[in-house]
Structures are given as structure tokens and as C-alpha cells.
Design an enzyme around this catalytic site. Sequence first.
Site, mmCIF file in Angstrom:
data_model
loop_
_atom_site.group_PDB
_atom_site.id
_atom_site.type_symbol
_atom_site.label_atom_id
_atom_site.label_comp_id
_atom_site.label_asym_id
_atom_site.label_seq_id
_atom_site.Cartn_x
_atom_site.Cartn_y
_atom_site.Cartn_z
ATOM 1 N N ARG A 74 -9.830 -12.041 0.704
ATOM 2 C CA ARG A 74 -10.612 -13.084 0.036
ATOM 3 C C ARG A 74 -9.866 -14.421 0.013
ATOM 4 N NH1 ARG A 74 -10.882 -9.509 -5.355
ATOM 5 N NH2 ARG A 74 -10.861 -7.917 -3.725
ATOM 6 N N LYS A 129 0.851 -1.184 0.000
ATOM 7 C CA LYS A 129 0.000 0.000 0.000
ATOM 8 C C LYS A 129 0.893 1.243 0.000
ATOM 9 C CE LYS A 129 -3.944 -2.153 2.303
ATOM 10 N NZ LYS A 129 -4.930 -1.995 1.226
HETATM 11 N N1 BES Z 1 -8.258 -4.345 3.646
HETATM 12 C C1 BES Z 1 -8.373 -3.838 2.323
HETATM 13 C C2 BES Z 1 -9.696 -3.139 2.068
HETATM 14 C C3 BES Z 1 -9.966 -1.882 2.846
HETATM 15 C C4 BES Z 1 -9.757 -0.665 2.255
HETATM 16 C C5 BES Z 1 -10.489 -1.914 4.118
HETATM 17 C C6 BES Z 1 -10.047 0.490 2.950
HETATM 18 C C7 BES Z 1 -10.765 -0.770 4.811
HETATM 19 C C8 BES Z 1 -10.565 0.444 4.229
HETATM 20 C C9 BES Z 1 -8.239 -4.973 1.311
HETATM 21 O O1 BES Z 1 -7.447 -6.031 1.699
HETATM 22 C C10 BES Z 1 -7.629 -4.394 0.097
HETATM 23 O O2 BES Z 1 -6.497 -4.026 0.151
HETATM 24 N N2 BES Z 1 -8.412 -4.320 -0.957
HETATM 25 C C11 BES Z 1 -7.975 -3.793 -2.189
HETATM 26 C C12 BES Z 1 -8.392 -4.768 -3.255
HETATM 27 C C13 BES Z 1 -7.782 -4.513 -4.576
HETATM 28 C C14 BES Z 1 -6.308 -4.809 -4.533
HETATM 29 C C15 BES Z 1 -8.470 -5.390 -5.588
HETATM 30 C C16 BES Z 1 -8.669 -2.449 -2.389
HETATM 31 O O3 BES Z 1 -9.836 -2.319 -2.004
HETATM 32 O O4 BES Z 1 -8.041 -1.548 -2.904
HETATM 33 MN MN MN Z 2 -5.381 -5.712 1.161
#
Ligand code: BES
Ligand code: MN
Length: 493
Positions: A347, A272
Site C-alpha cells: 500500500r 515474515k
Molecule cells: N504481499 C503480502 C500479502 C500476501 C499474502 C500476498 C499472502 C499473497 C499471499 C502483503 O505485503 C502483506 O504482507 N500483507 C500483510 C499485511 C499486514 C501486515 C497488515 C498480511 O496480509 O499479512
Molecule cells: Mn508484506
Amino acid sequence: MTIQPNDRPLLEWTGDSLAIGLFEDAVELTGELATLDQKFAGVLKELIAEEEFKGKANSTIFTRVSGNTPLRKLIVVGLGKPEALKIDTLRRAAAAVARVAKKQKSKILGLSFPLWNNDPEASAQAIAEGVELALYQDVRFKSEPEDKAPQIETVELLGFAGQEAAINRAHQIVSGVILARQLVAAPANAVTPITLAETAQTIANEHGLQLQILEREDCEKLGMGAFLGVAQASDLPPKFIHLTYKPEGTPKKKLAIIGKGLTFDSGGLNIKGAGSGIETMKIDMGGAAATLGAAKAIAQLKPDSEVHFISAATENMISGRAMHPGDVLTASNGKTIEVNNTDAEGRLTLADALVYADKLGLDAIVDLATLTGANVIALGDDIAGLYTPDDAVASQLEKAAQTSGEKIWRMPMEEKYFEGLKSGIADMKNTGPRPGGAITAALFLKEFVKETPWAHLDIAGPVWTDKENGYNGSGATGYGVRTLVNWVLNAGE
Ligand code: BES
Ligand code: MN
Ligand code: ZN
């Protein structure tokens, strides 16, 4: 703090703050309220006029009462239009009053609220929940508490004599919500997969639930390659948590609640970046927190259904052992997954948890997960997305959420979008295109449930609030616990 129901008449009530709920059409005081106003030399009427109080839901006003009376403050809270009164209106109004009373240094608070739906039980429970949820403060990580104001000692619910059981039920449910808030609010160096397993152990010991913790080797034996792929870069051991509540006698229904339990989500090698909110990713175990919170509440409420509480807990980290973007993993149902993005890790962990639960021979499975930013884009910070092919489970959850005051909205399971998850090398990829990203996430999960009616709640938005919101303070909300509890309690019907 104790919450006491009683039938002490409003006009004879003594204590330091008295709060009254008023509908929009009742700000012209009549009957008992007119008498109360006269008792205090018209101060209520004056206050309502001066503040231009219209009785709008959640608006509050208060005034000092003078004269020879132990009563110091009168608080008035709006309840909106009587025909629009919802159970959650009472919960929020009680929370608003509790906050004002606390700020006004009240020790003994009297609450005079109308009934919702002529139902003293549900009303008393909601009011008690609102008071307790609003007054909870988390000072665990402060060396000294900033708030030195006295605590409210007693809250009297006037006109609710005999509702001790409802108030007790509220307290049991709130204990679960607070546990969930504490788990989510704690940073990733305080709540780890080990802590989650220990929390499950504490719940099991205190409330007599069964607990099974699967260690890494156990998960390997079960072929949980998707979960273990996520866990492989962390220095902390993964913990697959399985708590079970069994009622006395034959269970009416057998249910599972599964929570995403990422105690920190760095994104993995698809790390991230700046502005991604990486520093907030301790919240990524909000599903597991709601699951454990629900377990704590349900163990006390003792419904007549069997409930399995499951979380595949780990961190998503980077190291020389980390998954490479592009790796292929095999989940415990034999399906292969091309990990085209290591940040779509939730997931992967849920996949193996769903396969595990699906084999337990249950009537329904609900999973909760802070799964996608896309769900937040779609529904904002306050509303969870509900994804399920099953209309019956959908309406059970919608009903449960309505009672709890937690907002959910059903989203489409557009099968065609699964095309976005097609992989050239494996059975599927873990990430599709950005548009509809919360839907493809749900479609991915669906691949791992074959036998059991199932629903998925994406709680990435409501797990946290930046500012005080209703009965939630700023920070972790404990979202999901109350809806899950209602869902389980109603399942026997
Ligand atoms: N834990 C995150 C999702 C999330 C985002 C939770 C903001 C709480 C606040 C999840 O694991 C993630 O990183 N999702 C990605 C998915 C993408 C890589 C397809 C996202 O939502 O950007
Ligand atoms: Mn994630
Ligand atoms: Zn995540």
C-alpha cells in the site's frame, strides 16, 4: 501450434483426435452424432454408457477408435445444462479437451462445440483461449524438459469458418497472460525491479508504446517518500515504470492500470516468520505482471482508449538502511504515514503510484495488488476482492471479469473502519487491526486518489494456484490480464 477455424463436416473429418462437447440433456446421441456413432460401430454410445457419462461440465471421457480410419481417439467433454452455458464453460471445456488430447499424443485435434449465445466470434475466441492457456508449459527453469510427449500441431474448430480474427485476438490476449505467468513464476533472483523495467522496454519497442522509467532520484524529486521508504533497504534500484498506449486519433477514454510490483516481500523488519509463506513471496509482483501482460495484449489489440500502465517496482528487504517499524514517511501528496508494520509495504508503494496516476487527468484508474492475506481469508484462493466507491467502475469490472472467466467479488468500503488507521503521530498508520484487514488496506489506498474514479483489486489469492485448475496449470495464473483487456476494450462503448 495453429488453431484453424473451418466448416469441415463432422462425419468427414480426418485427423487423429476428434472431440465433441455434449450437454447434459444430449448424451442420448441424436442426429449427426448418432450417425457418427454408427460410423464407428457404436463405440461412442458404449463409451458413454460404460463411463456413466452424464455431460457434467468439465467431465471428459475418451476412447480408442479401431478399424480402417486415420482417427485414433474420440474425446467427449461435458458442457453441463444448456441453459446454464456460460462463455467460460466453453473456455474450460476446450482446456479440458486440449489436456486429454495432449496426453493421448494427438497431433491433429478436431473440436466440435456448440455456440454460446449464438455468438460464433465470442465462442471461437473463448475456445481458442482455453486451448492455448491449457497447453502452455513453463520449462524455463528445468535443465531438461520432463514432458517429452509430442506437441499438438493443429487444432481445428469445426463449424467456425471465418473466425480467424477471433482466434487471432485470443492469441494476442493469451500472449499477455503468458507474459504475466512467466513474470510471476520466475523467482526473485530472476525477476527484479530491473527485469520489470526491461520487460516494459521490450513491450514498448516491440509494440510501439511510450515508456518512461523514473529512477530513484526522479522519484525523490516527486516526493515519493512512501515508495522510496519501502525501497530503501534493497541493494537493487527501485524502478517506477510508466508505459503508455495511445490510439490513433482522439482517445475515447483515458485509463490507468497500476500493479503492485514487489519482486520480493520479506516483510522488512517485521519479517515474515515460519509458516508465513515467505518463500513464495516472488508472487508479490503479480499486479505488475498483470499490468505488463495487459500492456502487451492491448498494444496488439489497439483499442480506441488511451491506457497508462504503471508500477512502482522494488523489493521489500532488510538491511542497516531498512525502515524502522514506527518510522514516519511522507507520500507525494504530502500525507504522512506512520509505518507501524513494514510488512504492509504494498500500500505504501501504491500510494505514490496512485498520486502519480491521479494527476494524469484520466477517466478511471484500476489497481491490482497481491495486497493482503486477509483478502484470501475472506474470499479464498480463486476470487479477487473488488474495492471501489464508484458503482460505475465496479459494474464495468464485474462485466469484464464475467466475460474473462476470472472471478471477482465486490467488497464493502466501510468508512468507519478507517478509525483503525488513525495515528497519534502522523496522518494515518499503514496497518489497522486484523479484522477487516483487506478493507482497511483499500481505505488506505483511497487516501491517495482524489480526482479520478478508482477501483482496487486484491489478487493475493488468484495470482497463484497450487493445483491444475481449469485452463490454469499449477503455478502462476496470469490472473487479471483478461479482465483488464475486456475492461479497456469495452471502455469506448
Ligand atoms: N504481499 C503480502 C500479502 C500476501 C499474502 C500476498 C499472502 C499473497 C499471499 C502483503 O505485503 C502483506 O504482507 N500483507 C500483510 C499485511 C499486514 C501486515 C497488515 C498480511 O496480509 O499479512
Ligand atoms: Mn508484506
Ligand atoms: Zn507484499
